[in-house]
Scaffold this motif. Structure first.
Motif, PDB file in Angstrom:
ATOM      1  N   GLU A   1       0.824  -1.204   0.000  1.00  0.00           N
ATOM      2  CA  GLU A   1       0.000   0.000   0.000  1.00  0.00           C
ATOM      3  C   GLU A   1       0.868   1.268   0.000  1.00  0.00           C
ATOM      4  N   ILE A   2       2.090   1.159   0.517  1.00  0.00           N
ATOM      5  CA  ILE A   2       3.004   2.313   0.585  1.00  0.00           C
ATOM      6  C   ILE A   2       3.951   2.317  -0.613  1.00  0.00           C
ATOM      7  N   ILE A   3       4.628   1.196  -0.818  1.00  0.00           N
ATOM      8  CA  ILE A   3       5.565   1.089  -1.946  1.00  0.00           C
ATOM      9  C   ILE A   3       4.803   0.418  -3.085  1.00  0.00           C
ATOM     10  N   THR A   4       4.180   1.235  -3.889  1.00  0.00           N
ATOM     11  CA  THR A   4       3.302   0.743  -4.950  1.00  0.00           C
ATOM     12  C   THR A   4       4.104   0.368  -6.186  1.00  0.00           C
ATOM     13  N   LYS A   5       3.402  -0.144  -7.178  1.00  0.00           N
ATOM     14  CA  LYS A   5       4.052  -0.537  -8.434  1.00  0.00           C
ATOM     15  C   LYS A   5       4.620   0.658  -9.187  1.00  0.00           C
ATOM     16  N   ASP A   6       4.209   1.867  -8.802  1.00  0.00           N
ATOM     17  CA  ASP A   6       4.736   3.078  -9.448  1.00  0.00           C
ATOM     18  C   ASP A   6       6.091   3.507  -8.896  1.00  0.00           C
ATOM     19  N   ALA A   7       6.558   2.826  -7.869  1.00  0.00           N
ATOM     20  CA  ALA A   7       7.798   3.233  -7.211  1.00  0.00           C
ATOM     21  C   ALA A   7       9.012   3.010  -8.110  1.00  0.00           C
TER      22      ALA A   7
ATOM     23  N   SER B   1      17.328   0.929   0.686  1.00  0.00           N
ATOM     24  CA  SER B   1      16.582   1.048  -0.568  1.00  0.00           C
ATOM     25  C   SER B   1      15.829   2.365  -0.536  1.00  0.00           C
ATOM     26  N   VAL B   2      15.949   3.139  -1.621  1.00  0.00           N
ATOM     27  CA  VAL B   2      15.274   4.433  -1.721  1.00  0.00           C
ATOM     28  C   VAL B   2      14.199   4.308  -2.790  1.00  0.00           C
ATOM     29  N   HIS B   3      12.965   4.626  -2.425  1.00  0.00           N
ATOM     30  CA  HIS B   3      11.838   4.527  -3.355  1.00  0.00           C
ATOM     31  C   HIS B   3      11.314   5.926  -3.650  1.00  0.00           C
ATOM     32  N   LYS B   4      11.168   6.228  -4.930  1.00  0.00           N
ATOM     33  CA  LYS B   4      10.541   7.484  -5.320  1.00  0.00           C
ATOM     34  C   LYS B   4       9.155   7.187  -5.889  1.00  0.00           C
ATOM     35  N   ILE B   5       8.148   7.828  -5.310  1.00  0.00           N
ATOM     36  CA  ILE B   5       6.771   7.700  -5.792  1.00  0.00           C
ATOM     37  C   ILE B   5       6.242   9.107  -6.015  1.00  0.00           C
ATOM     38  N   LYS B   6       6.104   9.456  -7.274  1.00  0.00           N
ATOM     39  CA  LYS B   6       5.753  10.820  -7.665  1.00  0.00           C
ATOM     40  C   LYS B   6       6.800  11.767  -7.103  1.00  0.00           C
TER      41      LYS B   6
ATOM     42  N   PHE C   1      15.175  14.506  13.675  1.00  0.00           N
ATOM     43  CA  PHE C   1      13.867  14.427  13.028  1.00  0.00           C
ATOM     44  C   PHE C   1      13.193  13.133  13.459  1.00  0.00           C
ATOM     45  N   ALA C   2      11.865  13.130  13.451  1.00  0.00           N
ATOM     46  CA  ALA C   2      11.084  11.940  13.792  1.00  0.00           C
ATOM     47  C   ALA C   2      10.156  11.597  12.634  1.00  0.00           C
ATOM     48  N   PHE C   3      10.059  10.306  12.312  1.00  0.00           N
ATOM     49  CA  PHE C   3       9.257   9.828  11.176  1.00  0.00           C
ATOM     50  C   PHE C   3       8.264   8.765  11.650  1.00  0.00           C
ATOM     51  N   ASP C   4       7.060   8.843  11.147  1.00  0.00           N
ATOM     52  CA  ASP C   4       6.095   7.767  11.398  1.00  0.00           C
ATOM     53  C   ASP C   4       6.488   6.544  10.583  1.00  0.00           C
ATOM     54  N   ILE C   5       6.357   5.366  11.197  1.00  0.00           N
ATOM     55  CA  ILE C   5       6.574   4.134  10.446  1.00  0.00           C
ATOM     56  C   ILE C   5       5.381   3.941   9.519  1.00  0.00           C
ATOM     57  N   LYS C   6       5.656   3.839   8.244  1.00  0.00           N
ATOM     58  CA  LYS C   6       4.590   3.675   7.253  1.00  0.00           C
ATOM     59  C   LYS C   6       4.267   2.203   7.004  1.00  0.00           C
ATOM     60  N   ALA C   7       5.322   1.365   7.039  1.00  0.00           N
ATOM     61  CA  ALA C   7       5.112  -0.057   6.759  1.00  0.00           C
ATOM     62  C   ALA C   7       6.375  -0.818   7.121  1.00  0.00           C
ATOM     63  N   PHE C   8       6.259  -2.166   7.169  1.00  0.00           N
ATOM     64  CA  PHE C   8       7.401  -3.052   7.237  1.00  0.00           C
ATOM     65  C   PHE C   8       7.487  -3.761   5.898  1.00  0.00           C
ATOM     66  N   ASN C   9       8.705  -4.142   5.493  1.00  0.00           N
ATOM     67  CA  ASN C   9       8.809  -4.779   4.186  1.00  0.00           C
ATOM     68  C   ASN C   9       8.232  -6.201   4.218  1.00  0.00           C
ATOM     69  N   THR C  10       8.168  -6.842   3.079  1.00  0.00           N
ATOM     70  CA  THR C  10       7.425  -8.099   2.950  1.00  0.00           C
ATOM     71  C   THR C  10       8.022  -9.235   3.763  1.00  0.00           C
TER      72      THR C  10
END
Length: 832
Positions: free
Chosen positions: A53-59, A67-72, A157-166
């Motif tokens: 849901e976070i790292i979509t096929k558009d990444a 790993s660095v993912h760019k989405i838009k 800086f503080a970041f919300d965890i968006k997801a864990f990898n598969t």
């Protein structure tokens, strides 16, 4: 037994879940969940989503350290759990900047901050923490806990965890807010610059991430930032400042290199820590030199004195954009250091290579921390730099990029013509032979590589050779013009037209071999850094009386031995030779420039630079007055660290200054030059040079040092002596009853302005003073003799002016004297 069976089955089930997941090691974050199936549900109550849901096929994904993912327009880091709490070096540099930022003291590549960071987990957040090595203690000692709790490290800086990898081995966060927010710790604009340019805020709509690249050991971020500012350094109508930052995050070595303890008698860049676990009765400052990790492939052969290749040599790659005709000179400049490394026992320790083509290595990138690069920058900046990145735990240099700006060679051509043109016929042209330009470039690169190897400027190296030896062809060919390439001793301006076979350009010297051996030679008999000290001290003591091996700090600006752009061990004699040559150049400047080009642009540029060269020669002599020699030593060595320049040398220097700067230098007033380069400002250009040296002589620091000499010396050139001699020389027309020309009138008024400053000001309230910078000292001006001496000198001058104005002088001289009297009256009796 039946009751125990369900309990045992449940226990085995839970254990199987744990075994199937990744177990954190002792060094990893204990907050990592052990049941990753729970962590990766479609969406839990904390808002953590499924990976897809976070790292979509558009990444668009770039793998590396993370790993660095760019989405838009958004960027996500996928941080492996085994990288949490790993120490990483974060380096912030300005990549592109507006003209005039920082008053010209910043350029592309300037580092604005360097800090160690760790990524850690706290509940459902990932924190970017700054880790400091300023205060340390052995983790086995009780005081270690006190160091930890009394030096709590900040969260960047503080970041919300968006997801864990598969496979539940990494955590995903959105890092876009970090780079689209004005975070001071990684900003290119310091608090001082923000105040100076009246910066209001970061304009979010005009700021963006330019790109992020991930490599095996580092991640590189380019970000464009635009700030609204009322008074920007350029483009004032825009009321904004735009700059591009490069953020480097570098994984530090798992095992720090063994550090080598710093000794101020040998020049090295350093890292420092306060060790609270020391046996000293205080926090003990530990300072280590910065150097590359060079280890011999064959330690037995090395210990036997054989030349041995290092396990990992230092390799510099050439920027693919480097002009073809300059590549060989750059390579030679890099590999100039092979000989000093051989002195340290290593062969082929430093190598120069062309960057691989895309076919040879498609993964090669100058941004990759595994590669050090000589970058060729198409810019009008006249500079070259040799920055490096080092591990604050040990001083190990990890990577460096030498930066060469395209227009820098023009500066060297100009200086070559001005400083050597009298004795060097091949320098008398705007079209310097390519081989000589190449030799200059080779030595500039060698100088910058020296910085990247850990060496600061050694300004005492140019004082190592007697002045007259620089006129000896055989001597200069063998020894160069200074004992180190790390001095600012670019050209031999001492050699005269009749001298033969002279080397005019600097080169690697004996000090460079000595310092490389001291810092880089492995000492097989020493198992710890403490066991190295006796050997290191022995190497210094062996050469302590030889000026070729002396280190002089650039910050010791009171020391005539350690001056920038100076050569030879006597500034007065060197100055005489230098000015004799400069007069010859001034007479021929038009024929070497505008007569050849049919254009006055080069003539104007070179005349302005000629004034600067002239000013530098004068400044070298000024330093003698109130000068203090600094000879760094330890208590087991004889003599004092600081010694005042003899009164005889100081008096001779004042006589020299009266003849060569304060008496109007008419050779600089050439109609053929001045009337062809500007319509006005002829007397002002010279006055500014004279003003600089009047102000330098009449400074609180210099007068304070001369007052200090009265407390420690039997024979000294006092502040009163200096002020009296200066006044007598500057106002000598009064004693002769002669008229005062326009240049001297301007000079005399400049003197009165400076005396007014000394009379009314009490000096700065505080000065910076650090271990790596010897600042001018502080004394209470208001309770010192300064105001008393200035008042006395002004009263004496007023009395003599009163008599002189009535002598047979012309009208403008009389007006000038009357004006000077009025100025002095305002100072001495302001309310009258």
């Amino acid at each position: 037994m039946k009751r125990l069976l369900p309990f045992l089955m449940l226990t085995l089930f839970l254990l199987s879940l744990t075994a199937n997941g990744q177990r954190p090691s002792k060094n990893e974050d204990s907050s990592i969940p052990t049941n990753f199936n729970d962590a990766t549900k479609s969406k839990d109550k904390n808002g953590i989503k499924n990976y897809s849901e976070i790292i979509t096929k558009d990444a668009i994904t770039d793998t590396g350290l993370f790993s660095v993912h760019k989405i838009k327009e958004e960027y996500f880091y996928e941080i492996p759990f085994n990288k949490l709490k790993k120490e990483m070096l974060w380096v912030s540099r300005i990549s592109q900047l507006p003209q005039g930022l920082g008053g010209g003291y910043f350029n592309a590549g300037s580092k604005t901050n360097e800090q160690v960071v760790q990524w850690t987990r706290f509940q459902n957040k990932i924190l970017l923490k700054v880790k400091s090595y300023a205060n340390v203690a052995d983790s086995t000692k009780a005081i270690h806990n006190s160091v930890v709790v009394n030096n709590y490290e900040p969260t960047l800086f503080a970041f919300d965890i968006k997801a864990f990898n598969t496979d539940s081995t990494a955590v995903v966060i959105n890092v876009t807010p970090l780079f689209n927010t004005d975070v001071m710790a990684i900003s290119g604009l310091s608090a001082r610059l923000r105040k100076e340019y009246k910066v209001k805020k970061l304009e979010s709509s005009l700021s963006f991430i330019n790109g992020i690249k991930s490599f095996p050991e580092n991640i590189e971020v380019k970000q464009d930032l635009t700030y609204s500012a009322s008074e920007p350094p350029s483009f004032s109508d825009m009321e904004s400042i735009s700059l591009q930052m490069n953020q480097s995050m570098i994984l530090l070595p798992k095992e720090p290199m063994r550090p080598r303890t710093y000794d101020s008698r040998v020049g090295f860049f350093t890292v420092s820590q306060y060790d609270y676990g020391s046996k000293e009765l205080k926090a003990d400052q530990k300072t280590y030199i910065r150097r590359w990790r060079l280890e011999p492939k064959d330690s037995v052969a090395y210990a036997n004195g054989e030349l041995v290749e290092p396990i990992k040599p230092i390799v510099y790659y050439l920027d693919p954009g480097t002009p073809e005709n300059l590549r060989e000179y750059i390579k030679q400049g890099i590999e100039e250091w092979q000989k000093p490394f051989e002195t340290a026992g290593f062969k082929n320790a430093i190598l120069a290579k062309d960057a691989p083509t895309a076919e040879e290595d498609p993964e090669f990138s100058p941004e990759d921390v595994r590669y050090s690069v000589v970058r060729y920058v198409a810019s009008t900046t006249r500079n070259a730099t040799g920055p490096s990145v080092s591990d604050p735990r040990s001083g190990e240099i990890i990577e460096s990029d030498i930066i060469w700006y395209h227009n820098h060679l023009r500066s060297y051509r100009n200086r070559y013509l001005l400083e050597t043109g009298a004795a060097n016929p091949s320098a008398r042209t705007l079209n310097t032979p390519e081989s000589e330009i190449g030799e200059m470039m080779r030595m500039v690169i060698a100088h910058e590589v020296g910085h990247a190897l850990g060496f600061p400027h050694n300004m005492a190296a140019s004082y190592a050779y007697p002045v007259d030896s620089l006129r000896n062809g055989a001597f200069t060919q063998e020894n160069g013009i200074a004992a180190s390439i790390m001095d600012y001793a670019r050209y031999n301006y001492v050699a005269q037209p009749e001298d033969e076979n002279i080397r005019f350009i600097r080169q690697i010297g004996p000090y460079d071999h000595y310092a490389t051996n001291w810092g880089y030679r492995v000492i097989p008999s020493a198992a710890t850094k403490e066991m190295e000290k006796d050997t290191l001290n022995h190497w210094i003591r062996k050469h302590e009386l030889d000026p070729k091996y002396k280190f002089g700090r650039q910050s010791s600006r009171f020391d005539p031995q350690s001056q920038t752009e100076s050569i030879g061990n006597d500034p007065i004699i060197a100055g005489d030779y230098g000015l004799s040559n400069l007069k010859f150049v001034a007479q021929n400047l038009k024929s070497w420039t505008s007569d050849q080009t049919n254009d006055y642009g080069d003539l104007e540029e070179l005349y302005e630079e000629l004034l600067s060269v002239y000013s530098r020669y004068v400044g070298h002599v000024v330093t003698n007055i109130g000068g203090v020699y600094e000879n760094l030593k330890t208590p087991d060595q004889e003599g004092y660290v600081f010694t005042h320049v003899s009164p005889e040398v100081q008096k001779s220097s004042m006589v020299w200054l009266q003849l060569n700067i304060f008496a109007t230098p008419t050779w600089l007033i050439d109609k053929d030059i001045l009337l062809n380069i500007d319509h006005a400002g002829y007397f002002e250009g010279l006055r500014k040079v004279q003003e600089r040296h009047i102000n330098g002589l009449l400074s609180f620091d210099r007068i304070g040092r001369m007052l200090d000499a009265e407390t420690t010396e039997v024979s000294y050139y006092s502040a009163l002596d200096m002020l009296k001699d200066l006044r007598t020389g500057l106002w000598s027309e009064m004693g002769r009853g002669s008229n005062v020309d326009i240049f001297r009138r301007n000079l005399q008024r400049t003197y009165l302005d400076r005396m007014a400053f000394l009379m009314m000001d009490n000096g700065p309230e505080k000065r910076y003073n650090g271990s790596d910078f010897e600042s001018t000292f502080v004394f209470d001006v208001s309770t010192s003799d300064v105001h008393t001496l200035v008042r006395g000198e002004l009263k004496t001058l007023r009395s003599r002016l009163q008599a002189a104005k009535n002598s047979s002088v012309n009208t403008i001289t009389r007006y000038h004297y009357e004006d000077a009297i009025a100025r002095i009256d305002q100072l001495l009796e302001p309310g009258k």
